[in-house]
Design a protein around this motif. Structure first.
Motif, PDB file in Angstrom:
ATOM      1  N   ALA A   1       0.859  -1.175   0.000  1.00 52.14           N
ATOM      2  CA  ALA A   1       0.000   0.000   0.000  1.00 52.14           C
ATOM      3  C   ALA A   1       0.898   1.229   0.000  1.00 52.14           C
ATOM      4  O   ALA A   1       1.988   1.215   0.565  1.00 52.14           O
ATOM      5  CB  ALA A   1      -0.908   0.003   1.225  1.00 52.14           C
ATOM      6  N   GLY A   2       0.447   2.294  -0.643  1.00 52.62           N
ATOM      7  CA  GLY A   2       1.234   3.523  -0.701  1.00 52.62           C
ATOM      8  C   GLY A   2       1.178   4.127  -2.087  1.00 52.62           C
ATOM      9  O   GLY A   2       0.786   3.463  -3.057  1.00 52.62           O
ATOM     10  N   ILE A   3       1.543   5.388  -2.204  1.00 51.27           N
ATOM     11  CA  ILE A   3       1.634   6.020  -3.515  1.00 51.27           C
ATOM     12  C   ILE A   3       2.733   5.289  -4.294  1.00 51.27           C
ATOM     13  O   ILE A   3       3.899   5.294  -3.908  1.00 51.27           O
ATOM     14  CB  ILE A   3       1.967   7.515  -3.386  1.00 51.27           C
ATOM     15  CG1 ILE A   3       0.894   8.261  -2.584  1.00 51.27           C
ATOM     16  CG2 ILE A   3       2.138   8.134  -4.773  1.00 51.27           C
ATOM     17  CD1 ILE A   3      -0.453   8.346  -3.251  1.00 51.27           C
ATOM     18  N   GLY A   4       2.354   4.653  -5.369  1.00 50.88           N
ATOM     19  CA  GLY A   4       3.239   3.760  -6.119  1.00 50.88           C
ATOM     20  C   GLY A   4       2.812   2.310  -6.002  1.00 50.88           C
ATOM     21  O   GLY A   4       3.171   1.482  -6.837  1.00 50.88           O
ATOM     22  N   GLY A   5       2.062   1.984  -4.939  1.00 55.06           N
ATOM     23  CA  GLY A   5       1.539   0.628  -4.768  1.00 55.06           C
ATOM     24  C   GLY A   5       2.634  -0.419  -4.825  1.00 55.06           C
ATOM     25  O   GLY A   5       3.752  -0.216  -4.337  1.00 55.06           O
ATOM     26  N   THR A   6       2.324  -1.538  -5.433  1.00 51.59           N
ATOM     27  CA  THR A   6       3.285  -2.640  -5.510  1.00 51.59           C
ATOM     28  C   THR A   6       4.433  -2.336  -6.455  1.00 51.59           C
ATOM     29  O   THR A   6       5.468  -3.012  -6.423  1.00 51.59           O
ATOM     30  CB  THR A   6       2.553  -3.935  -5.897  1.00 51.59           C
ATOM     31  OG1 THR A   6       1.514  -4.180  -4.942  1.00 51.59           O
ATOM     32  CG2 THR A   6       3.482  -5.131  -5.901  1.00 51.59           C
ATOM     33  N   THR A   7       4.319  -1.276  -7.288  1.00 53.91           N
ATOM     34  CA  THR A   7       5.476  -0.905  -8.108  1.00 53.91           C
ATOM     35  C   THR A   7       6.601  -0.335  -7.259  1.00 53.91           C
ATOM     36  O   THR A   7       7.725  -0.187  -7.744  1.00 53.91           O
ATOM     37  CB  THR A   7       5.114   0.104  -9.213  1.00 53.91           C
ATOM     38  OG1 THR A   7       4.847   1.392  -8.642  1.00 53.91           O
ATOM     39  CG2 THR A   7       3.937  -0.363 -10.037  1.00 53.91           C
ATOM     40  N   LEU A   8       6.338  -0.028  -5.980  1.00 54.53           N
ATOM     41  CA  LEU A   8       7.415   0.421  -5.104  1.00 54.53           C
ATOM     42  C   LEU A   8       8.495  -0.649  -4.968  1.00 54.53           C
ATOM     43  O   LEU A   8       9.680  -0.349  -4.899  1.00 54.53           O
ATOM     44  CB  LEU A   8       6.855   0.769  -3.716  1.00 54.53           C
ATOM     45  CG  LEU A   8       6.044   2.057  -3.612  1.00 54.53           C
ATOM     46  CD1 LEU A   8       5.286   2.098  -2.295  1.00 54.53           C
ATOM     47  CD2 LEU A   8       6.948   3.279  -3.745  1.00 54.53           C
ATOM     48  N   HIS A   9       8.069  -1.926  -4.895  1.00 50.25           N
ATOM     49  CA  HIS A   9       9.070  -2.985  -4.730  1.00 50.25           C
ATOM     50  C   HIS A   9       9.146  -3.921  -5.936  1.00 50.25           C
ATOM     51  O   HIS A   9       9.837  -4.925  -5.869  1.00 50.25           O
ATOM     52  CB  HIS A   9       8.831  -3.775  -3.434  1.00 50.25           C
ATOM     53  CG  HIS A   9       7.768  -4.832  -3.509  1.00 50.25           C
ATOM     54  ND1 HIS A   9       7.416  -5.583  -2.423  1.00 50.25           N
ATOM     55  CD2 HIS A   9       6.968  -5.266  -4.504  1.00 50.25           C
ATOM     56  CE1 HIS A   9       6.461  -6.434  -2.745  1.00 50.25           C
ATOM     57  NE2 HIS A   9       6.185  -6.255  -4.001  1.00 50.25           N
ATOM     58  N   TYR A  10       8.406  -3.597  -7.019  1.00 49.70           N
ATOM     59  CA  TYR A  10       8.495  -4.499  -8.175  1.00 49.70           C
ATOM     60  C   TYR A  10       9.866  -4.385  -8.831  1.00 49.70           C
ATOM     61  O   TYR A  10      10.633  -3.481  -8.554  1.00 49.70           O
ATOM     62  CB  TYR A  10       7.334  -4.263  -9.137  1.00 49.70           C
ATOM     63  CG  TYR A  10       7.469  -3.183 -10.205  1.00 49.70           C
ATOM     64  CD1 TYR A  10       6.909  -3.382 -11.466  1.00 49.70           C
ATOM     65  CD2 TYR A  10       8.091  -1.961  -9.985  1.00 49.70           C
ATOM     66  CE1 TYR A  10       6.982  -2.412 -12.452  1.00 49.70           C
ATOM     67  CE2 TYR A  10       8.168  -0.988 -10.962  1.00 49.70           C
ATOM     68  CZ  TYR A  10       7.615  -1.224 -12.198  1.00 49.70           C
ATOM     69  OH  TYR A  10       7.677  -0.259 -13.183  1.00 49.70           O
ATOM     70  N   TRP A  11      10.146  -5.355  -9.674  1.00 49.59           N
ATOM     71  CA  TRP A  11      11.471  -5.388 -10.298  1.00 49.59           C
ATOM     72  C   TRP A  11      11.524  -4.572 -11.579  1.00 49.59           C
ATOM     73  O   TRP A  11      12.553  -4.530 -12.249  1.00 49.59           O
ATOM     74  CB  TRP A  11      11.868  -6.836 -10.604  1.00 49.59           C
ATOM     75  CG  TRP A  11      11.866  -7.712  -9.389  1.00 49.59           C
ATOM     76  CD1 TRP A  11      11.801  -7.312  -8.077  1.00 49.59           C
ATOM     77  CD2 TRP A  11      11.924  -9.130  -9.370  1.00 49.59           C
ATOM     78  NE1 TRP A  11      11.811  -8.397  -7.245  1.00 49.59           N
ATOM     79  CE2 TRP A  11      11.883  -9.535  -8.009  1.00 49.59           C
ATOM     80  CE3 TRP A  11      12.004 -10.115 -10.357  1.00 49.59           C
ATOM     81  CZ2 TRP A  11      11.923 -10.874  -7.622  1.00 49.59           C
ATOM     82  CZ3 TRP A  11      12.044 -11.442  -9.981  1.00 49.59           C
ATOM     83  CH2 TRP A  11      12.007 -11.812  -8.622  1.00 49.59           C
ATOM     84  N   ALA A  12      10.392  -3.967 -11.941  1.00 53.08           N
ATOM     85  CA  ALA A  12      10.269  -3.118 -13.125  1.00 53.08           C
ATOM     86  C   ALA A  12      10.252  -3.914 -14.426  1.00 53.08           C
ATOM     87  O   ALA A  12      10.338  -3.324 -15.507  1.00 53.08           O
ATOM     88  CB  ALA A  12      11.368  -2.056 -13.164  1.00 53.08           C
ATOM     89  N   ASN A  13      10.133  -5.256 -14.355  1.00 55.27           N
ATOM     90  CA  ASN A  13      10.032  -6.051 -15.573  1.00 55.27           C
ATOM     91  C   ASN A  13       8.775  -5.652 -16.342  1.00 55.27           C
ATOM     92  O   ASN A  13       7.675  -5.700 -15.796  1.00 55.27           O
ATOM     93  CB  ASN A  13       9.950  -7.543 -15.244  1.00 55.27           C
ATOM     94  CG  ASN A  13      11.170  -8.042 -14.496  1.00 55.27           C
ATOM     95  OD1 ASN A  13      12.168  -7.341 -14.380  1.00 55.27           O
ATOM     96  ND2 ASN A  13      11.090  -9.255 -13.983  1.00 55.27           N
ATOM     97  N   SER A  14       8.943  -5.278 -17.606  1.00 52.72           N
ATOM     98  CA  SER A  14       7.835  -4.695 -18.364  1.00 52.72           C
ATOM     99  C   SER A  14       7.731  -5.260 -19.778  1.00 52.72           C
ATOM    100  O   SER A  14       7.738  -4.514 -20.764  1.00 52.72           O
ATOM    101  CB  SER A  14       7.989  -3.169 -18.414  1.00 52.72           C
ATOM    102  OG  SER A  14       7.970  -2.618 -17.121  1.00 52.72           O
ATOM    103  N   PRO A  15       7.620  -6.585 -19.915  1.00 52.14           N
ATOM    104  CA  PRO A  15       7.395  -7.150 -21.244  1.00 52.14           C
ATOM    105  C   PRO A  15       5.939  -6.998 -21.664  1.00 52.14           C
ATOM    106  O   PRO A  15       5.042  -6.854 -20.825  1.00 52.14           O
ATOM    107  CB  PRO A  15       7.746  -8.631 -21.049  1.00 52.14           C
ATOM    108  CG  PRO A  15       7.337  -8.892 -19.627  1.00 52.14           C
ATOM    109  CD  PRO A  15       7.681  -7.628 -18.870  1.00 52.14           C
ATOM    110  N   ARG A  16       5.705  -7.034 -22.955  1.00 50.01           N
ATOM    111  CA  ARG A  16       4.340  -7.087 -23.466  1.00 50.01           C
ATOM    112  C   ARG A  16       3.782  -8.507 -23.271  1.00 50.01           C
ATOM    113  O   ARG A  16       4.536  -9.453 -23.101  1.00 50.01           O
ATOM    114  CB  ARG A  16       4.308  -6.738 -24.952  1.00 50.01           C
ATOM    115  CG  ARG A  16       4.795  -5.334 -25.275  1.00 50.01           C
ATOM    116  CD  ARG A  16       4.772  -5.074 -26.771  1.00 50.01           C
ATOM    117  NE  ARG A  16       5.259  -3.734 -27.102  1.00 50.01           N
ATOM    118  CZ  ARG A  16       5.291  -3.232 -28.331  1.00 50.01           C
ATOM    119  NH1 ARG A  16       4.882  -3.970 -29.364  1.00 50.01           N
ATOM    120  NH2 ARG A  16       5.732  -2.004 -28.533  1.00 50.01           N
TER     121      ARG A  16
END
Length: 568
Positions: free
Chosen positions: A113-128
Motif C-alpha cells: 500500500a502507498g503512492i506507487g503501490g506494488t510498483t514500489l518494490h516491483y522489479w520493473a520487468n515490463s514485457p508485453r
C-alpha cells in the motif's frame, strides 16, 4: 480537491497512469490511496505522523532527498510483510497489516500500500503480453493494444536491461540449451532476450574512478546496485529516479498537468451509486476513511475508477453491495511460480564469464528472460541474500533438506541448518531462476468476502487459488527447461524450491474484461464505474509480467472514458 470529475481508487500500477492521461485532457482527478506517501514534503515522517496536509497536487512537494532518506535499502526495514515500509497496511507501522484470509494453505500475498503501490518494490520487468494470449482469450485484439504499449514504453521509458554476470551466464546457458536470441517485443516463438525493464540506462559515469558511489547515486541513470525490490533512491530528483515505479514516473507527470490531486492514507470502503431515470445504476462517488484519524467522508464525482488491485477491487465491489455478477472476484490467475538455483564452481565461472563470482546482487533484479509461448517464462533473478533465502530456500510446499541420488535436481524443498549455511556461503556463485506459468481461467479460483472476519473497512477478502493439472504439467516443463539451462551453463548443484501455489506475486483477472467490464473497461452493470488494474486482464497473458499490459489498458481506458463522458 472538492467535486472532482473523476475519482481514482488506488495509486499503484494503473491508477496514476489513468490519472495522468485524464489530467492531460483537462479533467479534474482525485486519486485516493490507502497507504503512505514517501518522498513528499507534506509527509516528512509518513510512518510516524499524519503529515502536514491531507492531499497534494503541487509537483514542488516532491522531494528526492527526502525520498532517499526514507528508502533505507535494508531488507527487513523495507520488505518485512508485517512491519516493513513496503507492506499492505496503514502508514503507522506500529499497527498490524491489513488482513486477507489465504487458505489452501496461505503463504504470502506480496503487495504494497502507498503512492506507487506494488510498483514500489516491483522489479520493473515490463514485457508485453504474448500476442496469442490476447488474440485467443480477450475480446480485443493484440494489434489494438500496440499503440498503447508504445505510449507507455516511451513515457516510462522502457529499456532493455544491461548485461551483468548473471545475464551473461543465463544467455550462455540458453544458447547451450539450443535457444536463440529473440529480437522482438512481440514474442511469438521461444527464445531468450534482455528483459524489457522500466529502469533508466546505466549512469554514463558508472565506471569513472573520479566519482564516488555516493556521487554516482545522485546522478541520472541506473547504478546497477541491485536494490530494485527495496525501492530505488538513485537519481538527481524524485522524478528522475532510475527505477520507474509509478510514484516517480506517472505521479509527477499527473501532478504537472495541474488537474490531478493525490490523497494518501485514505481507504475507500464503498462505491456510492444512484438510479437514473431509466432505472440504471450509476456510480456517483465514494465513501472513504482516513487511516490515521478514522474520519469517514463521502466524496462525489461524475466517474469512479477502481484501481485498487485484483484483491481489493472485487472486495470493494462486494462490500459496496453493487449488482450481482457471478464473475466478480472469479477467474483469479496467479502465474503459478517456482524457483530453481544453480551453484557454480569458480573454475567454471572463470571459463564462461571470466570472473570467479556471479554476484547476483549486481545489476537489475531481473535482466534476462527466456520466453516460451504456451508454457510461460523463465527469468533470472538477483535477490539480496535475505530475500533469496526466504523465496528460494524457505517457501516450499515440499519437505526439509530433500536430496536425490539421481534426477534433474540435487536438492528440493526447504533448506535448513548446515545445508542452508552452505548454500548461502555459495550465494555469490549462484544463479537463481524464476519460473512463471501461463495459468488458466478457472471459476473456482476466486476472491470473495470472508463471512467471519472484518476489519475497520468491512469484511476482508478471502483468496482461493488451486492450480489445475494442466498448470502443474506446464510448471514441471518450465522447471526442466530451467534446470537444463543451468546444467548447460555448468552448474555443479541445483536446488528446486517447489514453491507453494499460494505465493502470490501476480494476482490478476478477478474483474475480467468481457465478464465484469466491457471493452472500454466500464462495468456492465454500473454506469460511470471503470476498472484500471490487473483485475481486468482477461487471462494470464501467456505467463508474462502483467504491469505493462495494465498500464497500456489504463491508457486506452482513459481515452475511451473521456470520449464517452467528457467529450466537450
Amino acid at each position: 480537491m472538492k467535486n472532482p470529475d473523476v475519482i481514482v481508487i488506488g495509486a499503484g500500477g494503473g491508477g496514476p497512469v489513468i490519472a495522468k492521461e485524464l489530467g492531460e485532457m483537462g479533467i479534474q482527478v482525485l486519486v485516493l490511496e490507502a497507504g503512505p506517501w514517501y518522498g513528499n514534503k507534506q509527509w516528512p515522517e509518513p510512518n510516524q505522523h499524519r503529515g502536514l496536509a491531507q492531499e497534494s497536487s503541487d509537483p514542488q512537494d516532491l522531494d528526492g532527498s527526502l525520498y532517499r532518506k526514507q528508502i533505507t535499502r535494508l531488507e527487513h526495514d523495507m520488505n518485512n510483510p508485517v512491519s516493513g515500509k513496503f507492506r499492505l497496511g496503514p502508514a503507522d507501522r506500529r499497527r498490524s497489516p491489513w488482513y486477507r484470509n489465504l487458505p489452501n494453505p496461505g503463504l504470502l500475498l506480496w503487495q504494497n500500500a502507498g503512492i506507487g503501490g506494488t510498483t514500489l518494490h516491483y522489479w520493473a520487468n515490463s514485457p508485453r503480453a504474448f500476442p496469442y494470449a490476447i488474440d485467443e482469450g480477450w475480446p480485443i485484439s493484440y494489434k489494438e493494444l500496440i499503440p498503447y504499449y508504445e505510449k507507455v514504453e516511451e513515457t516510462l521509458p522502457i529499456e532493455f536491461a544491461p548485461m551483468t554476470s548473471k545475464e551473461a551466464l543465463f544467455f550462455y546457458g540458453a544458447e547451450q540449451a539450443g535457444f536463440s536470441l529473440n529480437r522482438t517485443l512481440d514474442v511469438t516463438e521461444s527464445g531468450y532476450r534482455p528483459q524489457p525493464n522500466a529502469i533508466l540506462p546505466p549512469n554514463e559515469n558508472l565506471m569513472n574512478p573520479e566519482y564516488s558511489l555516493e556521487q554516482l547515486s545522485h546522478m541520472e541513470g541506473c547504478t546497477l546496485s541491485g536494490h530494485c525490490e527495496h525501492g530505488c533512491p538513485y537519481g538527481p530528483s524524485l522524478d528522475k529516479m532510475a527505477k520507474r515505479s509509478t510514484n516517480v514516473s506517472y505521479v509527477p507527470l499527473a501532478m504537472k498537468t495541474g488537474n490531478v490531486t493525490f490523497r494518501p492514507n485514505t481507504f475507500t470502503t464503498n462505491i456510492l451509486t444512484e438510479l437514473d431515470a431509466s432505472g440504471n445504476v450509476s456510480a456517483v462517488g465514494v465513501r472513504c476513511r482516513n487511516t490515521w484519524t478514522g474520519e469517514v467522508e463521502e466524496i462525489l464525482s461524475k466517474v469512479v475508477v477502481m484501481a485498487a488491485g485484483s484483491i481489493e477491487s472485487p472486495r470493494l465491489w462486494l462490500n459496496s453491495d453493487l449488482p450481482h455478477n457471478s464473475w466478480v472476484g472469479r477467474g483469479l490467475t496467479n502465474h503459478y511460480i517456482d524457483t530453481v538455483t544453480g551453484i557454480f564452481d569458480k573454475k567454471t565461472l572463470m571459463q564462461v564469464i571470466g570472473s570467479p563470482t556471479i554476484d547476483p546482487f549486481v545489476g537489475h533484479t531481473s535482466g534476462a528472460r527466456l520466453d516460451y509461448p504456451g508454457l510461460g517464462t523463465v527469468q533470472d533473478m538477483g535477490l539480496s541474500p535475505g530475500l533469496l533465502a526466504m523465496m528460494h530456500y524457505g517457501s516450499s510446499q515440499a519437505g526439509y533438506n530433500e536430496f536425490l541420488a539421481s534426477g534433474l535436481w540435487d536438492q528440493k524443498g526447504r533448506i535448513t541448518g548446515a545445508e542452508l549455511k552452505d548454500n548461502m556461503d555459495d550465494y555469490r556463485r549462484s544463479l537463481s531462476l524464476l519460473l512463471i506459468t501461463d495459468d488458466e481461467i478457472k471459476f473456482h479460483n476466486r476472491v470473495e468476502l470472508d463471512p467471519h472476519t472484518e476489519d475497520e473497512h468491512g469484511p476482508v477478502a478471502a483468496v482461493h487459488y488451486t492450480p489445475s493439472k494442466t498448470e502443474e504439467k506446464k510448471r514441471i516443463q518450465l522447471t526442466k527447461i530451467a534446470m537444463n539451462l543451468l546444467r548447460k551453463a555448468g552448474a555443479r548443484k541445483i536446488h528446486r524450491n517447489d514453491i507453494a501455489a499460494n505465493f502470490y506475486i501476480h494476482p490478476k483477472s478477478t474483474m475480467r474484461m468481457g465478464k465484469v467490464v466491457d471493452l472500454s473497461c466500464e462495468a456492465y452493470q454500473v454506469n460511470r464505474l471503470y476498472l484500471a488494474d490487473n483485475s481486468v486482464q482477461a487471462n494470464a497473458i501467456g505467463g508474462t509480467n502483467p504491469t505493462l499490459t495494465t498500464q497500456a489498458l489504463a491508457t486506452r481506458t482513459a481515452e475511451l472514458l473521456a470520449r464517452k463522458y467528457f467529450s466537450n
